[in-house]
Design an enzyme around this catalytic site. Structure first.
Site, PDB file in Angstrom:
ATOM      1  N   CYS A 127      42.519  55.218  29.473  1.00 33.45           N
ATOM      2  CA  CYS A 127      41.758  54.061  29.934  1.00 33.45           C
ATOM      3  C   CYS A 127      42.698  52.866  30.110  1.00 33.45           C
ATOM      4  O   CYS A 127      43.475  52.557  29.221  1.00 33.45           O
ATOM      5  CB  CYS A 127      40.684  53.781  28.887  1.00 33.45           C
ATOM      6  N   GLU A 128      42.628  52.234  31.270  1.00 28.52           N
ATOM      7  CA  GLU A 128      43.557  51.130  31.541  1.00 28.52           C
ATOM      8  C   GLU A 128      43.159  49.847  30.813  1.00 28.52           C
ATOM      9  O   GLU A 128      43.911  48.885  30.799  1.00 28.52           O
ATOM     10  CB  GLU A 128      43.675  50.883  33.051  1.00 28.52           C
ATOM     11  N   HIS A 129      41.992  49.834  30.214  1.00 27.85           N
ATOM     12  CA  HIS A 129      41.569  48.629  29.485  1.00 27.85           C
ATOM     13  C   HIS A 129      42.022  48.642  28.028  1.00 27.85           C
ATOM     14  O   HIS A 129      42.203  47.590  27.435  1.00 27.85           O
ATOM     15  CB  HIS A 129      40.040  48.489  29.547  1.00 27.85           C
ATOM     16  N   HIS A 130      42.157  49.839  27.446  1.00 25.90           N
ATOM     17  CA  HIS A 130      42.535  49.928  26.035  1.00 25.90           C
ATOM     18  C   HIS A 130      43.772  50.793  25.788  1.00 25.90           C
ATOM     19  O   HIS A 130      44.264  50.842  24.672  1.00 25.90           O
ATOM     20  CB  HIS A 130      41.375  50.509  25.211  1.00 25.90           C
ATOM     21  N   GLN A 168      37.439  55.636  35.151  1.00 26.29           N
ATOM     22  CA  GLN A 168      36.900  56.923  35.612  1.00 26.29           C
ATOM     23  C   GLN A 168      36.391  56.851  37.049  1.00 26.29           C
ATOM     24  O   GLN A 168      36.548  57.797  37.825  1.00 26.29           O
ATOM     25  CB  GLN A 168      35.788  57.385  34.664  1.00 26.29           C
ATOM     26  N   HIS A 196      35.191  59.036  26.325  1.00 25.56           N
ATOM     27  CA  HIS A 196      36.152  57.933  26.247  1.00 25.56           C
ATOM     28  C   HIS A 196      36.390  57.575  24.785  1.00 25.56           C
ATOM     29  O   HIS A 196      35.460  57.197  24.077  1.00 25.56           O
ATOM     30  CB  HIS A 196      35.609  56.705  26.983  1.00 25.56           C
ATOM     31  N   CYS A 198      37.809  55.030  23.722  1.00 29.42           N
ATOM     32  CA  CYS A 198      37.574  53.599  23.489  1.00 29.42           C
ATOM     33  C   CYS A 198      36.095  53.329  23.226  1.00 29.42           C
ATOM     34  O   CYS A 198      35.738  52.263  22.739  1.00 29.42           O
ATOM     35  CB  CYS A 198      38.114  52.729  24.624  1.00 29.42           C
TER      36      CYS A 198
END
Ligand SMILES: [Zn+2]
Length: 237
Positions: A127-130, A168, A196, A198
């Site tokens: 995940c590019e956010h976490h 995703q 996920h 996260c």
């Protein structure tokens, strides 16, 4: 697109597709408006992999030290370089178009005109956010426009786009659009079913939820085809 010369005795006409050129040249303009593109800087590949590893390691070391870890410990000493290598050479090697898998097409000699479904392709991405993993199954289908592709190439394509920091929705669209380009048809479907970390290991700590995303192109937008695909995939299995 290069067409390989074939002898008349060759039973199958092969066509080698340089996916990196196709994606950049044929999909480039469309990308800008659609945010299907992974946001990359213009200088993304000025550094070599080795230069990137050397540059990332001290930053990761700094994070560990700021967290209070003692890097003199035998178990921790190698971690900064280990993580830097893993990022560049494994987890995020799909950022670089040079690592795109080569795609070989064959003539649809058997005139198989129904849908082909490759289901339960395992994928692991981050995940590019976490920067923590999300992973699950990808299901991919297409209806041949006269060309067919080796089945393992479908797995390779899923793997390639997974090796990037991702969301995703974008991952699903990148796979779908790349398949449309490679197979020279709009008739492509992709469904991804993922967990996920996260969501499950932090934050709301929801262990039971899955995230499902889909891409339906061309004939797969017709209700009948869509239902047929969903029946084959049967994600509740
Ligand atoms: Zn996340």
């Amino acid at each position: 697109m290069k067409q390989k010369e074939t002898l008349s005795t060759t039973p199958l006409k092969e066509e080698h597709i340089d996916l990196s050129n196709l994606l950049i040249e044929e999909m480039g303009d469309e990308h800008k408006a659609s945010s299907v593109d992974t946001p990359l800087r213009a200088d993304a590949f000025d550094k070599t992999d080795e230069e990137k590893i050397a540059a990332i390691a001290p930053h990761f070391k700094a994070i560990m030290e700021i967290l209070g870890m003692d890097l003199r410990d035998d178990s921790l000493r190698g971690t900064p370089v280990r993580v830097a290598k893993m990022y560049v050479k494994e987890l995020f090697q799909g950022l670089n178009p040079a690592n795109m898998p080569s795609m070989t097409l064959f003539e649809n000699k058997f005139q198989y005109n129904e849908m082909l479904v490759e289901k339960n392709i395992n994928f692991y991405t981050n995940c590019e956010h976490h920067f923590v993993p999300f992973f699950g199954k990808a299901h991919v289908a297409y209806i041949s426009s006269g060309k067919v592709i080796g089945l393992s190439k479908l797995n390779r394509l899923v793997e390639y786009f997974s090796k990037r920091p991702q969301v995703q929705e974008r991952l699903t669209m990148q796979i779908g659009k790349a398949l449309q380009t490679v197979l020279q048809t709009q008739d492509v479907a992709v469904m991804m079913d993922a967990k996920h970390l996260c969501v499950s290991s932090r934050g709301v700590k929801d262990d039971s939820s899955n995230t499902i995303t889909s891409f339906f192109g061309g004939k797969f937008q017709e209700e009948k085809r869509k239902m047929e695909f969903l029946k084959y995939v049967d994600i509740n299995e």
